[in-house]
Scaffold this motif. Structure first.
Motif, PDB file in Angstrom:
ATOM      1  N   ALA A   1       0.827  -1.205   0.000  1.00  0.00           N
ATOM      2  CA  ALA A   1       0.000   0.000   0.000  1.00  0.00           C
ATOM      3  C   ALA A   1       0.864   1.259   0.000  1.00  0.00           C
ATOM      4  O   ALA A   1       0.579   2.247  -0.697  1.00  0.00           O
ATOM      5  CB  ALA A   1      -0.923  -0.005   1.211  1.00  0.00           C
TER       6      ALA A   1
ATOM      7  N   THR B   1       0.936   3.938  -3.136  1.00  0.00           N
ATOM      8  CA  THR B   1       0.532   5.308  -2.795  1.00  0.00           C
ATOM      9  C   THR B   1       1.626   6.306  -3.145  1.00  0.00           C
ATOM     10  O   THR B   1       1.368   7.371  -3.750  1.00  0.00           O
ATOM     11  CB  THR B   1       0.185   5.401  -1.300  1.00  0.00           C
TER      12      THR B   1
ATOM     13  N   GLU C   1      -7.232  11.263  -2.286  1.00  0.00           N
ATOM     14  CA  GLU C   1      -6.641   9.980  -2.677  1.00  0.00           C
ATOM     15  C   GLU C   1      -7.122   8.899  -1.723  1.00  0.00           C
ATOM     16  O   GLU C   1      -7.430   9.157  -0.549  1.00  0.00           O
ATOM     17  CB  GLU C   1      -5.118  10.074  -2.685  1.00  0.00           C
ATOM     18  N   PHE C   2      -7.155   7.636  -2.205  1.00  0.00           N
ATOM     19  CA  PHE C   2      -7.600   6.526  -1.341  1.00  0.00           C
ATOM     20  C   PHE C   2      -6.941   5.245  -1.845  1.00  0.00           C
ATOM     21  O   PHE C   2      -6.497   5.151  -3.005  1.00  0.00           O
ATOM     22  CB  PHE C   2      -9.119   6.403  -1.332  1.00  0.00           C
ATOM     23  N   THR C   3      -6.896   4.259  -0.954  1.00  0.00           N
ATOM     24  CA  THR C   3      -6.324   2.941  -1.260  1.00  0.00           C
ATOM     25  C   THR C   3      -7.381   1.883  -0.960  1.00  0.00           C
ATOM     26  O   THR C   3      -8.067   1.950   0.079  1.00  0.00           O
ATOM     27  CB  THR C   3      -5.070   2.672  -0.408  1.00  0.00           C
ATOM     28  N   GLU C   4      -7.497   0.919  -1.843  1.00  0.00           N
ATOM     29  CA  GLU C   4      -8.490  -0.133  -1.654  1.00  0.00           C
ATOM     30  C   GLU C   4      -7.992  -1.418  -2.303  1.00  0.00           C
ATOM     31  O   GLU C   4      -7.015  -1.418  -3.069  1.00  0.00           O
ATOM     32  CB  GLU C   4      -9.814   0.264  -2.288  1.00  0.00           C
TER      33      GLU C   4
ATOM     34  N   ARG D   1      -4.740  -1.187  -4.752  1.00  0.00           N
ATOM     35  CA  ARG D   1      -4.539  -0.040  -5.640  1.00  0.00           C
ATOM     36  C   ARG D   1      -4.769   1.267  -4.881  1.00  0.00           C
ATOM     37  O   ARG D   1      -5.525   1.323  -3.913  1.00  0.00           O
ATOM     38  CB  ARG D   1      -5.487  -0.110  -6.822  1.00  0.00           C
ATOM     39  N   THR D   2      -4.090   2.298  -5.376  1.00  0.00           N
ATOM     40  CA  THR D   2      -4.282   3.657  -4.854  1.00  0.00           C
ATOM     41  C   THR D   2      -4.670   4.553  -6.029  1.00  0.00           C
ATOM     42  O   THR D   2      -4.004   4.533  -7.078  1.00  0.00           O
ATOM     43  CB  THR D   2      -3.011   4.193  -4.200  1.00  0.00           C
TER      44      THR D   2
ATOM     45  N   GLU E   1       1.258   9.175  -6.096  1.00  0.00           N
ATOM     46  CA  GLU E   1       1.387  10.593  -5.758  1.00  0.00           C
ATOM     47  C   GLU E   1       2.471  11.245  -6.597  1.00  0.00           C
ATOM     48  O   GLU E   1       2.322  12.399  -7.072  1.00  0.00           O
ATOM     49  CB  GLU E   1       1.702  10.742  -4.265  1.00  0.00           C
TER      50      GLU E   1
ATOM     51  N   VAL F   1      -5.239   8.476  -7.196  1.00  0.00           N
ATOM     52  CA  VAL F   1      -4.845   9.824  -6.788  1.00  0.00           C
ATOM     53  C   VAL F   1      -5.325  10.811  -7.879  1.00  0.00           C
ATOM     54  O   VAL F   1      -5.133  10.550  -9.080  1.00  0.00           O
ATOM     55  CB  VAL F   1      -3.316   9.924  -6.623  1.00  0.00           C
TER      56      VAL F   1
END
Length: 534
Positions: A50, A54, A129-132, A143-144, A58, A146
Protein backbone atom coordinates in the motif's frame (compact mmCIF):
# COMPACT_ATOMS: atom_id res chain seq x y z
CA UNK A 1 9.12 -54.03 43.77
CA UNK A 2 10.10 -53.71 40.13
CA UNK A 3 13.65 -53.94 38.95
CA UNK A 4 15.43 -50.68 38.11
CA UNK A 5 15.28 -49.81 34.45
CA UNK A 6 12.13 -51.88 33.83
CA UNK A 7 8.97 -50.05 32.85
CA UNK A 8 5.61 -51.65 33.48
CA UNK A 9 3.64 -52.44 30.29
CA UNK A 10 1.23 -49.69 29.31
CA UNK A 11 2.93 -47.13 31.56
CA UNK A 12 5.13 -44.33 30.36
CA UNK A 13 8.16 -43.61 32.45
CA UNK A 14 8.59 -40.18 34.01
CA UNK A 15 11.30 -39.37 31.46
CA UNK A 16 9.04 -40.31 28.54
CA UNK A 17 6.12 -38.32 29.91
CA UNK A 18 8.37 -35.33 30.44
CA UNK A 19 9.70 -35.67 26.89
CA UNK A 20 6.19 -35.79 25.46
CA UNK A 21 5.11 -32.82 27.54
CA UNK A 22 8.16 -30.76 26.63
CA UNK A 23 7.80 -31.67 22.93
CA UNK A 24 4.13 -30.63 22.99
CA UNK A 25 4.95 -27.35 24.71
CA UNK A 26 7.79 -26.61 22.28
CA UNK A 27 5.60 -27.48 19.29
CA UNK A 28 2.79 -25.28 20.63
CA UNK A 29 5.12 -22.35 21.25
CA UNK A 30 6.76 -22.73 17.85
CA UNK A 31 3.34 -23.00 16.17
CA UNK A 32 2.06 -19.91 17.95
CA UNK A 33 5.28 -18.06 17.15
CA UNK A 34 5.17 -19.09 13.50
CA UNK A 35 1.52 -18.02 13.24
CA UNK A 36 2.26 -14.64 14.78
CA UNK A 37 5.29 -14.25 12.52
CA UNK A 38 3.15 -15.11 9.47
CA UNK A 39 0.47 -12.63 10.44
CA UNK A 40 3.10 -9.97 11.06
CA UNK A 41 4.76 -10.72 7.71
CA UNK A 42 1.40 -10.53 5.95
CA UNK A 43 0.58 -7.22 7.60
CA UNK A 44 4.02 -5.87 6.77
CA UNK A 45 3.69 -7.03 3.15
CA UNK A 46 0.27 -5.44 2.76
CA UNK A 47 1.47 -2.21 4.35
CA UNK A 48 4.55 -2.20 2.15
CA UNK A 49 2.46 -2.76 -0.99
CA UNK A 50 0.00 0.00 0.00
CA UNK A 51 2.83 2.39 0.82
CA UNK A 52 4.56 1.63 -2.52
CA UNK A 53 1.52 2.18 -4.72
CA UNK A 54 0.53 5.31 -2.79
CA UNK A 55 3.94 6.92 -3.05
CA UNK A 56 4.24 6.03 -6.71
CA UNK A 57 0.73 7.31 -7.59
CA UNK A 58 1.39 10.59 -5.76
CA UNK A 59 4.68 11.14 -7.56
CA UNK A 60 3.10 10.47 -10.99
CA UNK A 61 0.13 12.75 -10.22
CA UNK A 62 2.49 15.55 -9.23
CA UNK A 63 4.63 15.23 -12.38
CA UNK A 64 4.26 18.33 -14.67
CA UNK A 65 4.61 16.15 -17.79
CA UNK A 66 1.47 14.23 -16.81
CA UNK A 67 -0.56 17.40 -16.37
CA UNK A 68 0.71 18.69 -19.69
CA UNK A 69 0.01 15.41 -21.49
CA UNK A 70 -3.60 15.07 -20.30
CA UNK A 71 -4.21 18.60 -21.56
CA UNK A 72 -2.87 17.72 -25.05
CA UNK A 73 -4.69 16.19 -28.01
CA UNK A 74 -3.14 12.64 -27.67
CA UNK A 75 -2.51 11.80 -23.97
CA UNK A 76 -2.00 8.07 -24.58
CA UNK A 77 0.85 8.59 -27.05
CA UNK A 78 2.87 10.42 -24.42
CA UNK A 79 1.69 8.77 -21.21
CA UNK A 80 1.70 5.05 -22.22
CA UNK A 81 5.51 4.78 -22.69
CA UNK A 82 6.03 6.90 -19.60
CA UNK A 83 3.78 4.74 -17.44
CA UNK A 84 5.19 1.45 -18.68
CA UNK A 85 8.76 2.59 -18.06
CA UNK A 86 7.93 3.50 -14.49
CA UNK A 87 5.98 0.27 -14.00
CA UNK A 88 8.92 -1.87 -15.12
CA UNK A 89 11.34 0.13 -12.99
CA UNK A 90 9.27 -0.06 -9.80
CA UNK A 91 7.85 -3.59 -10.18
CA UNK A 92 4.19 -2.68 -9.70
CA UNK A 93 1.59 -4.58 -11.75
CA UNK A 94 -0.22 -1.67 -13.36
CA UNK A 95 -0.17 2.11 -13.73
CA UNK A 96 -3.37 3.49 -15.18
CA UNK A 97 -3.73 7.19 -16.05
CA UNK A 98 -7.33 8.09 -16.96
CA UNK A 99 -9.61 10.98 -17.65
CA UNK A 100 -12.04 12.19 -14.99
CA UNK A 101 -14.67 10.11 -16.78
CA UNK A 102 -12.59 6.95 -16.23
CA UNK A 103 -11.36 6.54 -19.85
CA UNK A 104 -7.90 4.91 -19.73
CA UNK A 105 -4.92 6.70 -21.24
CA UNK A 106 -2.49 3.92 -20.15
CA UNK A 107 -2.68 0.21 -19.32
CA UNK A 108 -0.23 -2.72 -19.17
CA UNK A 109 -2.36 -4.29 -21.88
CA UNK A 110 -2.45 -1.71 -24.71
CA UNK A 111 -5.67 -3.22 -26.10
CA UNK A 112 -7.51 -1.94 -23.01
CA UNK A 113 -6.47 1.68 -23.62
CA UNK A 114 -9.58 3.75 -24.29
CA UNK A 115 -11.75 1.49 -22.18
CA UNK A 116 -13.36 2.45 -18.90
CA UNK A 117 -11.44 1.96 -15.67
CA UNK A 118 -12.83 -0.85 -13.50
CA UNK A 119 -12.93 0.42 -9.94
CA UNK A 120 -14.06 3.23 -7.67
CA UNK A 121 -13.12 6.82 -8.53
CA UNK A 122 -15.69 8.92 -6.67
CA UNK A 123 -13.42 9.93 -3.77
CA UNK A 124 -10.58 10.79 -6.15
CA UNK A 125 -12.93 12.94 -8.25
CA UNK A 126 -13.78 14.75 -5.03
CA UNK A 127 -10.08 15.56 -4.63
CA UNK A 128 -9.07 12.83 -2.14
CA UNK A 129 -6.64 9.98 -2.68
CA UNK A 130 -7.60 6.53 -1.34
CA UNK A 131 -6.32 2.94 -1.26
CA UNK A 132 -8.49 -0.13 -1.65
CA UNK A 133 -8.45 -3.79 -2.61
CA UNK A 134 -10.47 -4.32 -5.75
CA UNK A 135 -10.84 -6.93 -8.50
CA UNK A 136 -10.12 -5.38 -11.87
CA UNK A 137 -9.05 -6.61 -15.29
CA UNK A 138 -5.81 -8.08 -13.84
CA UNK A 139 -7.56 -9.73 -10.90
CA UNK A 140 -7.66 -8.73 -7.22
CA UNK A 141 -5.18 -5.99 -6.44
CA UNK A 142 -4.22 -3.39 -3.86
CA UNK A 143 -4.54 -0.04 -5.64
CA UNK A 144 -4.28 3.66 -4.85
CA UNK A 145 -6.21 6.25 -6.89
CA UNK A 146 -4.84 9.82 -6.79
CA UNK A 147 -6.35 12.93 -8.50
CA UNK A 148 -4.28 15.06 -10.90
CA UNK A 149 -4.99 18.72 -10.28
CA UNK A 150 -4.93 21.42 -12.94
CA UNK A 151 -5.44 25.13 -12.59
CA UNK A 152 -7.65 26.13 -9.68
CA UNK A 153 -7.27 22.61 -8.18
CA UNK A 154 -9.59 21.26 -10.79
CA UNK A 155 -9.34 17.47 -11.27
CA UNK A 156 -8.08 16.98 -14.81
CA UNK A 157 -7.11 13.29 -14.60
CA UNK A 158 -6.77 10.32 -12.24
CA UNK A 159 -3.77 8.04 -11.60
CA UNK A 160 -4.31 4.46 -10.37
CA UNK A 161 -1.30 2.35 -9.34
CA UNK A 162 -1.77 -1.21 -8.14
CA UNK A 163 -0.07 -4.46 -7.16
CA UNK A 164 -2.03 -7.67 -7.64
CA UNK A 165 -2.79 -9.93 -4.69
CA UNK A 166 -0.96 -12.67 -6.57
CA UNK A 167 2.26 -10.65 -6.48
CA UNK A 168 1.77 -9.81 -2.82
CA UNK A 169 1.16 -13.49 -2.04
CA UNK A 170 4.34 -14.47 -3.88
CA UNK A 171 6.38 -12.11 -1.72
CA UNK A 172 4.58 -13.36 1.37
CA UNK A 173 5.45 -16.95 0.46
CA UNK A 174 9.10 -16.02 0.23
CA UNK A 175 8.92 -14.53 3.70
CA UNK A 176 6.94 -17.50 4.95
CA UNK A 177 9.66 -19.90 3.85
CA UNK A 178 12.11 -18.04 6.06
CA UNK A 179 9.64 -18.11 8.97
CA UNK A 180 9.02 -21.82 8.54
CA UNK A 181 12.75 -22.52 8.32
CA UNK A 182 13.40 -20.67 11.57
CA UNK A 183 10.42 -22.39 13.23
CA UNK A 184 11.65 -25.82 12.12
CA UNK A 185 15.14 -25.09 13.47
CA UNK A 186 13.74 -23.89 16.80
CA UNK A 187 11.47 -26.94 17.00
CA UNK A 188 14.37 -29.29 16.28
CA UNK A 189 16.56 -27.61 18.90
CA UNK A 190 13.72 -27.67 21.46
CA UNK A 191 12.94 -31.34 20.90
CA UNK A 192 16.64 -32.19 20.89
CA UNK A 193 17.13 -30.43 24.22
CA UNK A 194 14.06 -32.17 25.61
CA UNK A 195 15.50 -35.52 24.54
CA UNK A 196 18.74 -34.76 26.38
CA UNK A 197 16.85 -33.75 29.53
CA UNK A 198 14.65 -36.84 29.27
CA UNK A 199 17.68 -39.11 28.82
CA UNK A 200 19.33 -37.66 31.92
CA UNK A 201 16.10 -37.96 33.87
CA UNK A 202 15.70 -41.55 32.70
CA UNK A 203 19.14 -42.37 34.09
CA UNK A 204 18.36 -40.63 37.36
CA UNK A 205 14.93 -42.27 37.84
CA UNK A 206 15.92 -45.60 36.24
CA UNK A 207 12.94 -45.45 33.94
CA UNK A 208 10.35 -45.39 36.72
CA UNK A 209 6.82 -44.14 36.12
CA UNK A 210 5.46 -41.29 38.29
CA UNK A 211 3.06 -43.61 40.13
CA UNK A 212 5.92 -45.98 40.89
CA UNK A 213 8.12 -43.14 42.13
CA UNK A 214 5.32 -41.89 44.36
CA UNK A 215 4.71 -45.39 45.69
CA UNK A 216 8.40 -45.98 46.35
CA UNK A 217 8.71 -42.62 48.12
CA UNK A 218 5.68 -43.28 50.31
CA UNK A 219 6.92 -46.80 51.04
CA UNK A 220 10.39 -45.66 52.06
CA UNK A 221 8.96 -42.76 54.08
CA UNK A 222 6.74 -45.21 55.97
CA UNK A 223 9.71 -47.49 56.68
CA UNK A 224 11.96 -44.66 57.85
CA UNK A 225 9.39 -43.35 60.28
CA UNK A 226 8.26 -46.79 61.47
CA UNK A 227 11.61 -48.25 62.53
CA UNK A 228 12.47 -47.96 66.19
CA UNK A 229 16.10 -47.10 65.53
CA UNK A 230 16.91 -43.46 64.91
CA UNK A 231 18.20 -42.57 61.47
CA UNK A 232 19.87 -39.27 60.55
CA UNK A 233 21.25 -38.42 57.11
CA UNK A 234 23.81 -35.61 56.88
CA UNK A 235 25.17 -33.97 53.75
CA UNK A 236 28.83 -33.09 53.15
CA UNK A 237 28.57 -29.82 55.09
CA UNK A 238 26.96 -31.43 58.15
CA UNK A 239 23.39 -30.28 57.47
CA UNK A 240 20.53 -32.63 58.31
CA UNK A 241 18.94 -34.07 55.18
CA UNK A 242 16.61 -36.55 56.88
CA UNK A 243 15.70 -37.29 60.47
CA UNK A 244 13.05 -39.88 61.28
CA UNK A 245 10.65 -39.83 64.23
CA UNK A 246 12.75 -42.17 66.38
CA UNK A 247 15.84 -39.98 65.95
CA UNK A 248 13.92 -36.83 66.90
CA UNK A 249 12.68 -38.55 70.04
CA UNK A 250 16.09 -39.95 71.00
CA UNK A 251 17.83 -36.62 70.46
CA UNK A 252 14.98 -34.56 72.01
CA UNK A 253 14.61 -32.49 68.84
CA UNK A 254 11.53 -30.35 68.09
CA UNK A 255 8.60 -31.92 66.28
CA UNK A 256 8.90 -29.58 63.28
CA UNK A 257 12.12 -31.37 62.38
CA UNK A 258 15.76 -30.29 62.00
CA UNK A 259 15.92 -30.84 58.22
CA UNK A 260 18.18 -28.29 56.56
CA UNK A 261 19.83 -27.20 59.81
CA UNK A 262 23.46 -27.73 60.75
CA UNK A 263 23.83 -30.62 63.19
CA UNK A 264 26.17 -28.50 65.31
CA UNK A 265 23.35 -26.01 65.91
CA UNK A 266 20.86 -28.52 67.35
CA UNK A 267 22.13 -28.25 70.92
CA UNK A 268 23.69 -31.74 70.96
CA UNK A 269 26.81 -32.59 73.01
CA UNK A 270 30.09 -31.89 71.25
CA UNK A 271 31.16 -35.55 71.45
CA UNK A 272 27.93 -36.66 69.78
CA UNK A 273 28.27 -34.04 67.03
CA UNK A 274 31.87 -35.11 66.40
CA UNK A 275 30.79 -38.73 66.14
CA UNK A 276 27.92 -37.93 63.76
CA UNK A 277 30.12 -35.85 61.44
CA UNK A 278 33.16 -38.13 61.57
CA UNK A 279 34.79 -38.69 58.15
CA UNK A 280 35.72 -42.24 59.19
CA UNK A 281 33.29 -45.02 60.20
CA UNK A 282 32.41 -45.34 63.87
CA UNK A 283 30.57 -48.35 65.25
CA UNK A 284 28.54 -48.73 68.44
CA UNK A 285 29.89 -45.75 70.36
CA UNK A 286 28.13 -45.14 73.67
CA UNK A 287 27.05 -41.56 74.38
CA UNK A 288 25.54 -40.69 77.73
CA UNK A 289 23.03 -37.84 77.68
CA UNK A 290 20.93 -36.21 80.34
CA UNK A 291 18.09 -38.71 80.01
CA UNK A 292 19.33 -41.43 77.68
CA UNK A 293 22.27 -43.64 76.86
CA UNK A 294 22.66 -43.87 73.07
CA UNK A 295 24.61 -46.29 70.92
CA UNK A 296 25.75 -44.34 67.85
CA UNK A 297 27.12 -45.70 64.57
CA UNK A 298 28.32 -43.48 61.73
CA UNK A 299 28.91 -44.61 58.15
CA UNK A 300 30.29 -42.10 55.62
CA UNK A 301 28.70 -42.34 52.16
CA UNK A 302 30.85 -41.83 49.08
CA UNK A 303 30.17 -41.73 45.36
CA UNK A 304 33.46 -42.65 43.76
CA UNK A 305 36.02 -40.32 45.31
CA UNK A 306 33.46 -37.71 46.33
CA UNK A 307 32.07 -37.63 49.88
CA UNK A 308 28.26 -37.45 49.94
CA UNK A 309 27.68 -37.23 53.69
CA UNK A 310 27.07 -39.53 56.65
CA UNK A 311 24.42 -42.05 57.64
CA UNK A 312 23.98 -42.07 61.43
CA UNK A 313 22.02 -44.74 63.29
CA UNK A 314 20.95 -44.30 66.91
CA UNK A 315 19.80 -46.96 69.35
CA UNK A 316 18.42 -46.38 72.82
CA UNK A 317 20.73 -48.13 75.28
CA UNK A 318 19.07 -46.73 78.39
CA UNK A 319 16.91 -49.73 79.27
CA UNK A 320 19.69 -52.15 78.38
CA UNK A 321 22.09 -50.21 80.57
CA UNK A 322 19.64 -50.45 83.45
CA UNK A 323 19.23 -54.17 82.91
CA UNK A 324 23.00 -54.49 82.74
CA UNK A 325 23.26 -52.75 86.08
CA UNK A 326 20.74 -55.16 87.60
CA UNK A 327 22.63 -58.05 86.05
CA UNK A 328 25.83 -56.77 87.60
CA UNK A 329 24.02 -56.65 90.92
CA UNK A 330 22.84 -60.23 90.57
CA UNK A 331 26.31 -61.27 89.43
CA UNK A 332 27.81 -59.56 92.47
CA UNK A 333 25.28 -61.27 94.69
CA UNK A 334 26.22 -64.61 93.14
CA UNK A 335 29.88 -63.84 93.70
CA UNK A 336 29.03 -62.98 97.28
CA UNK A 337 27.30 -66.32 97.73
CA UNK A 338 30.28 -68.10 96.14
CA UNK A 339 32.68 -66.31 98.50
CA UNK A 340 30.48 -67.03 101.48
CA UNK A 341 30.17 -70.67 100.46
CA UNK A 342 33.96 -70.90 100.19
CA UNK A 343 34.41 -69.26 103.60
CA UNK A 344 31.65 -71.41 105.10
CA UNK A 345 33.45 -74.53 103.90
CA UNK A 346 36.68 -73.35 105.53
CA UNK A 347 34.86 -72.55 108.77
CA UNK A 348 33.11 -75.92 108.70
CA UNK A 349 36.42 -77.77 108.30
CA UNK A 350 37.80 -75.74 111.20
CA UNK A 351 34.81 -76.57 113.41
CA UNK A 352 35.04 -80.28 112.53
CA UNK A 353 38.77 -80.29 113.27
CA UNK A 354 38.22 -78.64 116.66
CA UNK A 355 35.60 -81.26 117.54
CA UNK A 356 37.94 -84.07 116.49
CA UNK A 357 40.64 -82.55 118.69
CA UNK A 358 38.29 -82.74 121.66
CA UNK A 359 37.67 -79.02 121.93
CA UNK A 360 33.89 -78.69 121.40
CA UNK A 361 33.59 -75.47 123.40
CA UNK A 362 36.07 -73.66 121.13
CA UNK A 363 34.34 -75.10 118.05
CA UNK A 364 30.97 -73.71 119.15
CA UNK A 365 32.49 -70.31 120.01
CA UNK A 366 34.27 -70.07 116.62
CA UNK A 367 31.17 -71.00 114.65
CA UNK A 368 28.73 -68.73 116.46
CA UNK A 369 31.06 -65.68 116.33
CA UNK A 370 31.27 -65.61 112.48
CA UNK A 371 27.60 -66.41 112.09
CA UNK A 372 26.63 -63.57 114.41
CA UNK A 373 28.72 -61.03 112.46
CA UNK A 374 27.27 -62.13 109.11
CA UNK A 375 23.76 -62.18 110.50
CA UNK A 376 24.14 -58.67 111.94
CA UNK A 377 25.19 -57.34 108.52
CA UNK A 378 22.32 -59.12 106.79
CA UNK A 379 19.77 -58.00 109.38
CA UNK A 380 20.93 -54.37 109.16
CA UNK A 381 20.82 -54.30 105.37
CA UNK A 382 17.49 -56.08 105.05
CA UNK A 383 15.99 -54.03 107.85
CA UNK A 384 17.01 -50.67 106.42
CA UNK A 385 16.57 -51.42 102.69
CA UNK A 386 13.02 -52.28 101.69
CA UNK A 387 13.87 -52.82 98.03
CA UNK A 388 15.15 -56.41 97.52
CA UNK A 389 17.28 -55.48 94.54
CA UNK A 390 19.13 -52.79 96.50
CA UNK A 391 19.54 -55.09 99.49
CA UNK A 392 21.07 -57.70 97.21
CA UNK A 393 23.33 -55.02 95.73
CA UNK A 394 24.69 -53.93 99.12
CA UNK A 395 25.15 -57.50 100.35
CA UNK A 396 26.91 -58.44 97.12
CA UNK A 397 29.16 -55.37 97.22
CA UNK A 398 29.99 -56.14 100.88
CA UNK A 399 31.06 -59.65 100.01
CA UNK A 400 33.02 -58.49 96.96
CA UNK A 401 34.76 -55.77 98.98
CA UNK A 402 35.63 -58.25 101.72
CA UNK A 403 37.08 -60.63 99.13
CA UNK A 404 39.33 -57.80 97.86
CA UNK A 405 40.38 -56.93 101.40
CA UNK A 406 38.27 -53.78 101.69
CA UNK A 407 36.04 -53.07 104.67
CA UNK A 408 32.65 -51.93 103.37
CA UNK A 409 30.80 -50.14 106.16
CA UNK A 410 27.10 -49.42 105.85
CA UNK A 411 26.06 -46.57 108.15
CA UNK A 412 23.63 -47.35 110.94
CA UNK A 413 21.16 -44.67 109.80
CA UNK A 414 20.94 -46.01 106.24
CA UNK A 415 17.30 -46.29 105.08
CA UNK A 416 15.99 -46.85 101.57
CA UNK A 417 12.22 -47.28 101.29
CA UNK A 418 11.52 -47.21 97.55
CA UNK A 419 11.05 -43.47 97.14
CA UNK A 420 13.29 -43.40 94.06
CA UNK A 421 13.32 -45.69 91.04
CA UNK A 422 15.33 -48.80 92.18
CA UNK A 423 17.02 -49.16 88.79
CA UNK A 424 18.48 -45.65 89.05
CA UNK A 425 19.62 -46.26 92.63
CA UNK A 426 21.36 -49.44 91.47
CA UNK A 427 23.15 -47.40 88.81
CA UNK A 428 24.18 -44.67 91.26
CA UNK A 429 25.18 -46.79 94.26
CA UNK A 430 26.68 -49.64 92.28
CA UNK A 431 29.02 -47.47 90.24
CA UNK A 432 30.00 -45.24 93.17
CA UNK A 433 30.78 -48.26 95.38
CA UNK A 434 32.79 -49.94 92.60
CA UNK A 435 34.88 -46.81 92.09
CA UNK A 436 35.32 -46.38 95.84
CA UNK A 437 36.52 -49.99 96.28
CA UNK A 438 38.98 -49.58 93.39
CA UNK A 439 40.32 -46.36 94.90
CA UNK A 440 40.67 -47.93 98.38
CA UNK A 441 42.56 -50.92 96.97
CA UNK A 442 44.83 -48.57 94.97
CA UNK A 443 45.74 -46.65 98.15
CA UNK A 444 45.96 -49.71 100.44
CA UNK A 445 49.69 -49.21 101.03
CA UNK A 446 49.07 -45.79 102.57
CA UNK A 447 45.84 -46.39 104.48
CA UNK A 448 43.70 -49.36 105.49
CA UNK A 449 41.20 -49.86 102.63
CA UNK A 450 37.75 -48.78 103.74
CA UNK A 451 34.52 -47.68 102.06
CA UNK A 452 31.61 -46.17 103.93
CA UNK A 453 28.06 -45.99 102.48
CA UNK A 454 25.15 -44.06 103.94
CA UNK A 455 21.68 -43.31 102.60
CA UNK A 456 19.21 -41.13 104.51
CA UNK A 457 16.59 -38.43 104.14
CA UNK A 458 17.49 -34.78 104.64
CA UNK A 459 15.16 -31.81 104.08
CA UNK A 460 12.87 -33.62 101.64
CA UNK A 461 15.72 -35.15 99.69
CA UNK A 462 17.36 -38.55 99.59
CA UNK A 463 21.07 -38.16 100.33
CA UNK A 464 23.48 -40.91 99.21
CA UNK A 465 27.07 -40.61 100.38
CA UNK A 466 29.95 -42.92 99.43
CA UNK A 467 33.37 -42.26 100.98
CA UNK A 468 36.59 -44.16 100.43
CA UNK A 469 40.13 -44.25 101.83
CA UNK A 470 41.69 -43.70 98.41
CA UNK A 471 44.05 -40.93 97.28
CA UNK A 472 41.17 -38.50 96.68
CA UNK A 473 40.36 -36.48 93.56
CA UNK A 474 41.79 -33.33 92.06
CA UNK A 475 39.20 -30.52 92.32
CA UNK A 476 40.11 -29.51 88.76
CA UNK A 477 38.88 -32.91 87.52
CA UNK A 478 35.44 -32.66 89.11
CA UNK A 479 33.70 -30.83 86.21
CA UNK A 480 34.92 -33.45 83.72
CA UNK A 481 34.64 -36.70 85.67
CA UNK A 482 30.94 -37.22 84.83
CA UNK A 483 31.60 -37.07 81.10
CA UNK A 484 31.86 -40.29 79.13
CA UNK A 485 35.44 -41.54 78.81
CA UNK A 486 36.90 -39.81 81.88
CA UNK A 487 38.86 -42.25 84.07
CA UNK A 488 41.95 -42.51 86.22
CA UNK A 489 42.51 -46.16 85.26
CA UNK A 490 45.15 -47.09 82.74
CA UNK A 491 42.73 -49.20 80.66
CA UNK A 492 40.21 -46.43 80.18
CA UNK A 493 38.44 -45.80 76.96
CA UNK A 494 35.03 -45.85 75.41
CA UNK A 495 34.65 -49.57 75.75
CA UNK A 496 36.59 -50.01 78.98
CA UNK A 497 36.40 -47.71 81.96
CA UNK A 498 35.05 -44.17 81.92
CA UNK A 499 31.35 -45.02 81.68
CA UNK A 500 30.27 -45.57 85.30
CA UNK A 501 30.39 -41.96 86.49
CA UNK A 502 28.76 -40.81 83.24
CA UNK A 503 25.85 -43.15 84.01
CA UNK A 504 25.72 -41.81 87.54
CA UNK A 505 25.53 -38.26 86.22
CA UNK A 506 22.76 -39.19 83.76
CA UNK A 507 20.67 -40.86 86.49
CA UNK A 508 21.12 -37.87 88.82
CA UNK A 509 20.15 -35.37 86.11
CA UNK A 510 17.13 -37.48 85.23
CA UNK A 511 15.84 -36.98 88.80
CA UNK A 512 16.84 -33.28 88.86
CA UNK A 513 19.39 -34.04 91.57
CA UNK A 514 22.92 -32.86 92.32
CA UNK A 515 26.33 -34.50 92.84
CA UNK A 516 28.97 -33.05 95.15
CA UNK A 517 32.56 -34.35 95.16
CA UNK A 518 35.16 -33.59 97.81
CA UNK A 519 38.63 -35.07 98.08
CA UNK A 520 40.50 -33.75 101.12
CA UNK A 521 40.72 -37.13 102.94
CA UNK A 522 39.85 -39.68 100.31
CA UNK A 523 37.01 -39.14 97.84
CA UNK A 524 33.49 -38.41 99.09
CA UNK A 525 30.61 -38.49 96.61
CA UNK A 526 27.35 -36.97 97.87
CA UNK A 527 24.22 -37.35 95.72
CA UNK A 528 21.02 -35.49 96.58
CA UNK A 529 17.78 -36.55 94.88
CA UNK A 530 14.42 -34.78 95.40
CA UNK A 531 11.94 -37.25 96.85
CA UNK A 532 8.97 -35.91 94.86
CA UNK A 533 10.65 -36.38 91.41
CA UNK A 534 10.44 -39.72 89.68
Amino acid sequence: MRRPGWAAPGRWSLARQLLALQAAIVALLVGVGATLAYLDARRATDERAAHTVTALAESIADAPDVRAAVAGPSPSRILQPYAERIRRDTGVDFITIMSPAGIRYTHPNPSRIGGRFVGNTARALAGHEFTETYTGTLGPSVRTVVPVFGDGRRVVALVAVGITIRAISAELRRRLLVVLGVAAMVLALGIGGSCLVAARLRRQTRGAAPAELRGMFEYYEAILHAVREGLVLLDRSGRVVLCNDAARELLDLPADGPAGRDVGGLGLPDELVASMTSPVPRADEIHVGDTRVLVVSTSPVRSGDRAMGNVVTLRDHTELQGLTGELDTVRGFAESLRSQAHEAANRLHTVVSLVELGRPEQAVEFATADLAAAQRLTDRVVGSVAEPVLAALLLGKSAEAAERGVELEIAEDTAIDGVVEPRDLVTILGNLIDNAVDAAVENAAARPPRVRVSVRREDGRLVLRVADSGPGVDPADVPEMFRRGWTTKSSGGPVGHGLGLALVGRAVRRHAGTVEVTGDDGAVFTVRLPLDVR
